[in-house]
Design an enzyme around this catalytic site. Sequence first.
Site, PDB file in Angstrom:
ATOM      1  N   GLN A 261      13.239  -1.339 -42.289  1.00  0.00           N
ATOM      2  CA  GLN A 261      12.785  -2.701 -42.520  1.00  0.00           C
ATOM      3  C   GLN A 261      11.463  -2.576 -43.260  1.00  0.00           C
ATOM      4  OE1 GLN A 261      13.793  -3.815 -38.295  1.00  0.00           O
ATOM      5  NE2 GLN A 261      13.872  -5.835 -39.233  1.00  0.00           N
ATOM      6  N   SER A 262      11.188  -3.518 -44.137  1.00  0.00           N
ATOM      7  CA  SER A 262      10.081  -3.365 -45.080  1.00  0.00           C
ATOM      8  C   SER A 262       8.689  -3.410 -44.478  1.00  0.00           C
ATOM      9  CB  SER A 262      10.174  -4.430 -46.173  1.00  0.00           C
ATOM     10  OG  SER A 262      11.345  -4.217 -46.928  1.00  0.00           O
TER      11      SER A 262
END
Length: 194
Positions: free
Chosen positions: A22-23
């Site tokens: 996830q960023s």
Amino acid sequence: MNGEHKITTSHRRRVALVYLRQSTLMQVREHTESTLRQYALRDTAVALGWSTTDIEVIDTDLGVSGASTRGREGYRHLMTRLCLGEVGAVFGLEISRLGRSNADLARLAELARLTDTLLIDADGVYDLSDFNDRLLLGLKSTMASAELHIMAGRLQAAKRAAAERGELRTPLPVGYIYDDEGAQVIDPDEEVQG
């Protein structure tokens, strides 16, 4: 699962890598369902015939942007294992979004093709030695890249419009807030002030 017939004994004899990403840490904290869905890919690997001892979850890139491979230790580990021919399949929620760069996905796909490694996501099983699977994955990657470009453009346009109206608000340093009139003031909360 779509394409399950592509999985052979040879693939199942090698390790299955479940790659999580996830960023931002905020996404990890606030979008817990996505994290849970990614961890659940381990169960998908088991359902597709991998032994639990032959499944490795790589979650060191949670909270790390996919904009480049720099700083993504998990991705580097995945690519190293792929190069060594130790991997039968790589699992991800959306294979086309393992990274934000078409070039990164193209390298991953080429290594998967050369090492007979399958790429598996919610849409199915991709065998990169199959032209149609390479084409489909390439199209999905291009669409994901275009989607990011379009979204970034919309966000930037919205910020410009708010700035032109004099209404653009940027995050303030800790201890400051916007009051009802939009002025920046010291937070009246005594704990925050302390």
